[in-house]
Design a protein around this motif. Structure first.
Motif, mmCIF file in Angstrom:
data_model
loop_
_atom_site.group_PDB
_atom_site.id
_atom_site.type_symbol
_atom_site.label_atom_id
_atom_site.label_comp_id
_atom_site.label_asym_id
_atom_site.label_seq_id
_atom_site.Cartn_x
_atom_site.Cartn_y
_atom_site.Cartn_z
ATOM 1 N N ALA A 113 0.959 -1.316 -0.079
ATOM 2 C CA ALA A 113 0.129 -0.127 -0.032
ATOM 3 C C ALA A 113 0.874 1.356 0.048
ATOM 4 O O ALA A 113 2.030 1.191 0.704
ATOM 5 N N SER A 114 0.386 2.356 -0.870
ATOM 6 C CA SER A 114 1.112 3.627 -0.608
ATOM 7 C C SER A 114 0.053 4.650 -1.137
ATOM 8 O O SER A 114 -1.118 4.251 -1.154
ATOM 9 N N ALA A 115 0.608 5.702 -1.181
ATOM 10 C CA ALA A 115 -0.135 7.023 -1.534
ATOM 11 C C ALA A 115 -0.848 6.844 -2.917
ATOM 12 O O ALA A 115 -2.070 7.129 -3.072
ATOM 13 N N GLU A 116 -0.206 6.052 -3.768
ATOM 14 C CA GLU A 116 -0.475 5.879 -5.082
ATOM 15 C C GLU A 116 -1.358 4.580 -5.149
ATOM 16 O O GLU A 116 -2.158 4.460 -6.337
ATOM 17 N N CYS A 117 -1.132 3.824 -4.218
ATOM 18 C CA CYS A 117 -1.851 2.543 -4.303
ATOM 19 C C CYS A 117 -2.660 2.000 -3.015
ATOM 20 O O CYS A 117 -2.097 1.357 -2.097
ATOM 21 N N PRO A 118 -3.571 3.138 -2.619
ATOM 22 C CA PRO A 118 -4.069 2.877 -1.200
ATOM 23 C C PRO A 118 -5.104 1.592 -1.254
ATOM 24 O O PRO A 118 -5.470 1.058 -2.252
ATOM 25 N N VAL A 119 -5.161 0.984 -0.058
ATOM 26 C CA VAL A 119 -5.971 -0.241 0.226
ATOM 27 C C VAL A 119 -7.345 0.108 -0.028
ATOM 28 O O VAL A 119 -8.059 1.112 0.541
ATOM 29 N N GLY A 120 -8.129 -0.746 -0.680
ATOM 30 C CA GLY A 120 -9.542 -0.693 -1.015
ATOM 31 C C GLY A 120 -10.156 -2.047 -1.110
ATOM 32 O O GLY A 120 -9.553 -3.103 -1.119
ATOM 33 N N THR A 121 -11.673 -2.137 -1.426
ATOM 34 C CA THR A 121 -12.249 -3.270 -1.690
ATOM 35 C C THR A 121 -11.788 -3.775 -3.068
ATOM 36 O O THR A 121 -11.522 -3.093 -3.934
ATOM 37 N N LEU A 122 -11.890 -5.190 -3.076
ATOM 38 C CA LEU A 122 -11.499 -5.779 -4.242
ATOM 39 C C LEU A 122 -12.364 -7.025 -4.708
ATOM 40 O O LEU A 122 -12.608 -7.819 -3.907
ATOM 41 N N HIS A 123 -12.768 -6.860 -5.845
ATOM 42 C CA HIS A 123 -13.556 -7.925 -6.694
ATOM 43 C C HIS A 123 -12.648 -8.795 -7.556
ATOM 44 O O HIS A 123 -12.121 -7.930 -8.459
ATOM 45 N N VAL A 124 -12.497 -10.010 -7.463
ATOM 46 C CA VAL A 124 -11.691 -10.655 -8.394
ATOM 47 C C VAL A 124 -12.491 -11.461 -9.299
ATOM 48 O O VAL A 124 -13.064 -12.484 -8.687
ATOM 49 N N ALA A 125 -12.532 -11.210 -10.546
ATOM 50 C CA ALA A 125 -13.309 -11.873 -11.392
ATOM 51 C C ALA A 125 -12.586 -12.661 -12.229
ATOM 52 O O ALA A 125 -11.459 -12.485 -12.872
ATOM 53 N N GLY A 126 -13.348 -14.092 -12.729
ATOM 54 C CA GLY A 126 -12.701 -14.910 -13.811
ATOM 55 C C GLY A 126 -12.734 -14.519 -15.195
ATOM 56 O O GLY A 126 -13.259 -13.516 -15.626
ATOM 57 N N PRO A 127 -12.397 -15.399 -16.025
ATOM 58 C CA PRO A 127 -12.636 -15.151 -17.227
ATOM 59 C C PRO A 127 -13.989 -15.479 -18.113
ATOM 60 O O PRO A 127 -14.192 -15.460 -19.314
ATOM 61 N N LEU A 128 -14.696 -16.336 -17.683
ATOM 62 C CA LEU A 128 -15.817 -16.645 -17.955
ATOM 63 C C LEU A 128 -16.967 -15.608 -18.040
ATOM 64 O O LEU A 128 -17.019 -14.495 -17.486
ATOM 65 N N CYS A 129 -18.013 -15.927 -19.020
ATOM 66 C CA CYS A 129 -18.979 -15.161 -19.447
ATOM 67 C C CYS A 129 -20.128 -15.043 -18.633
ATOM 68 O O CYS A 129 -21.583 -14.898 -19.152
ATOM 69 N N PHE A 130 -20.078 -14.966 -17.220
ATOM 70 C CA PHE A 130 -21.218 -14.568 -16.386
ATOM 71 C C PHE A 130 -20.807 -14.331 -15.016
ATOM 72 O O PHE A 130 -19.836 -14.291 -14.736
ATOM 73 N N GLU A 131 -21.924 -13.590 -14.531
ATOM 74 C CA GLU A 131 -21.556 -12.737 -13.403
ATOM 75 C C GLU A 131 -21.082 -13.605 -11.934
ATOM 76 O O GLU A 131 -20.432 -13.018 -11.208
#
Length: 221
Positions: A113-131
């Motif tokens: 983490a840094s001023a340019e890269c603050p910590v936040g919520t992260l969603h990690v999605a894969g390559p398939l075509c559905f939610e």
């Protein structure tokens, strides 16, 4: 079956016994299970502890292909090259979470983490075509960039063995490696290809397609 410690690098914890402790408990409480003991009806006892033997022996890694901000700049959604195709249980259920780690794509060191890269919520999605193709929707991580690396730990079991053909995904390559001994941290001293990545022709064969033997391979679309 034997459980696996998915929360840290440690193989054994208070709730995850070693194989020796597991066997000792069986010998104490069910001695007739073991050949050579009084009353044992078996000549040999065979176990099937596939997940506990193999889970910690493998990990998955992917560079980030896309990023986009979440509403109100609360964090990011990133898209990587593995998801519900390789990690069906992690995407389809909430009972099979795995550790995710994030690395700088240039330095290959953990993302800080840094001023340019603050910590936040992260969603990690894969390559398939559905939610539903999400490994997580509630991770906390420094802001990531395209080309950074996502690692999923404890991926040595129930990943490639459950691989999905959704979207005609090609099965990824598998590599083995050896580490130096005595150093801290250990360094990789040898890489070996165990299984090559699947090409388009192999993926098409799964669906019954056969190439025309009379046509040059370069002409096969």
């Amino acid at each position: 079956g034997m459980p696996v410690n998915y929360g840290s690098d440690a193989w054994h914890t208070e709730k995850v016994p070693s194989f020796h402790k597991y066997a000792a408990a069986l010998r104490r409480d069910v001695p007739a299970l073991f050949p050579g003991s009084a009353g044992c009806p078996f000549k040999r006892v065979v176990t099937e502890f596939g997940q506990s033997l193999n889970a910690k022996s493998g990990w998955l890694a992917s560079r980030i292909e896309y990023t986009k901000p979440l509403p109100n700049d609360e964090g990011q959604k990133i898209t990587i090259h593995f998801g519900a195709d390789t990690c069906m249980r992690q995407c389809y259920t909430k009972e099979h979470t795995r550790r995710l780690e994030f690395f700088d794509g240039k330095t290959m060191r953990p993302k800080q983490a840094s001023a340019e890269c603050p910590v936040g919520t992260l969603h990690v999605a894969g390559p398939l075509c559905f939610e539903g193709d999400h490994l997580t929707r509630d991770a906390r991580a420094p802001r990531l960039s395209r080309g950074d690396i996502v690692v999923l730990r404890e991926a040595g079991a129930n990943t490639l063995s459950l691989f999905s053909r959704h979207c005609s995904r090609q099965v990824p390559a598998v590599y083995g490696y050896r580490l130096s001994l005595g150093g801290s941290p250990s360094e990789v001293i040898e890489w070996q290809l165990i299984k090559p990545s699947e090409d388009l022709e192999a993926a098409s064969r799964h669906w019954g397609w056969e190439p025309d033997a009379k046509r040059p391979r370069s002409e096969v679309q």
